[in-house]
Enzyme design. Sequence first.
Site, mmCIF file in Angstrom:
data_model
loop_
_atom_site.group_PDB
_atom_site.id
_atom_site.type_symbol
_atom_site.label_atom_id
_atom_site.label_comp_id
_atom_site.label_asym_id
_atom_site.label_seq_id
_atom_site.Cartn_x
_atom_site.Cartn_y
_atom_site.Cartn_z
ATOM 1 N N LYS A 1 0.858 -1.193 0.000
ATOM 2 C CA LYS A 1 0.000 0.000 0.000
ATOM 3 C C LYS A 1 0.887 1.232 0.000
ATOM 4 O O LYS A 1 1.843 1.321 0.784
ATOM 5 C CB LYS A 1 -0.885 0.009 1.237
HETATM 6 C C1 5RP Z 1 -2.472 4.152 8.608
HETATM 7 C C2 5RP Z 1 -3.050 3.294 7.585
HETATM 8 C C3 5RP Z 1 -4.411 3.644 7.051
HETATM 9 O O1 5RP Z 1 -5.148 2.476 7.014
HETATM 10 C C4 5RP Z 1 -4.284 4.227 5.691
HETATM 11 O O2 5RP Z 1 -3.645 5.449 5.744
HETATM 12 C C5 5RP Z 1 -5.582 4.256 4.854
HETATM 13 O O3 5RP Z 1 -6.466 5.134 5.341
HETATM 14 P P1 5RP Z 1 -6.728 6.567 4.706
HETATM 15 O O4 5RP Z 1 -7.419 6.314 3.377
HETATM 16 O O5 5RP Z 1 -7.598 7.237 5.708
HETATM 17 O O6 5RP Z 1 -5.388 7.241 4.481
HETATM 18 O O7 5RP Z 1 -2.461 2.340 7.161
HETATM 19 O O8 5RP Z 1 -1.128 3.835 8.763
#
Ligand code: 5RP
Length: 260
Positions: A170
């Site tokens: 991610k």
């Molecule tokens: C925090 C994360 C969150 O799950 C990620 O940032 C996704 O959420 P958003 O769309 O609110 O940014 O991994 O470390």
Amino acid sequence: MSWGLQNRVSRLFKDGRTVMLAVDHGYFQGPTTGLENPRRTVTPLLPYADSLMLTRGVLRTSVDPGQAVPIVLRVSGGTSILKELSDEVVTTSMEEAIRLNASAVAVSIFVGSDHEKDTLANLADMVNAGERYGVPVLAVTAVGREMARDARYLGLACRIAAELGASLVKTYYCEDFRKVVEGCPVPVIIAGGKKIPERDALQLASDAVRDGAAGVDMGRNIFQSSNPVGMIRAVRAVVHEGKSVEEAARAFAKPAKPAR
Ligand code: 5RP
């Protein structure tokens, strides 16, 4: 890759894409706006999420074990917004993830931070444990306040995560995002980031999948929306149905049909 690991990965995707709902924010920022009562927030969104990313505490307390959504269990943490965020440890074991029937575990890495090596070791340790049991690891490329969210940096972080054995990564959408995807041999999904207007968040999702992302792991732009169910349905329309932002925005405005 073992059959079990492939099977778990395939639970997360539909036709090669995914809309993962991220509700793990409380692990370092406490009762995040929109997530003060996780059960109330999550329950109506579950029918529209391909998977749910959260900690074991919120899973146990706020999600009915009878529901079928695949779980991506956050297993790194141990820090808070009051201190150095990158100083994470592994908080939840692979055995616990299996007891909770997780389809994957998520570990943050902080490339370029003082704790870079420890966080990469957290990832490598969980990949080794995941290989033993057939559980995929999602690497979350966390970005410190001082770090640029550009293709060079994010490409570096994503590639390192893949080299250490993450099954998916991610990261954040950025200019030249295709380069990030091209340099990463495993699927890349994007975080939504801070709340922005719904149309802008849909554009972000649309640009990301156009440029090779396998989907989104989106949180605040869904659960902080004035219409969270409409928003997750609109995100699905972009990610899974290839709808334009305009079409998806119309879906956002429509009343929800009965859930699947
Ligand atoms: C925090 C994360 C969150 O799950 C990620 O940032 C996704 O959420 P958003 O769309 O609110 O940014 O991994 O470390």
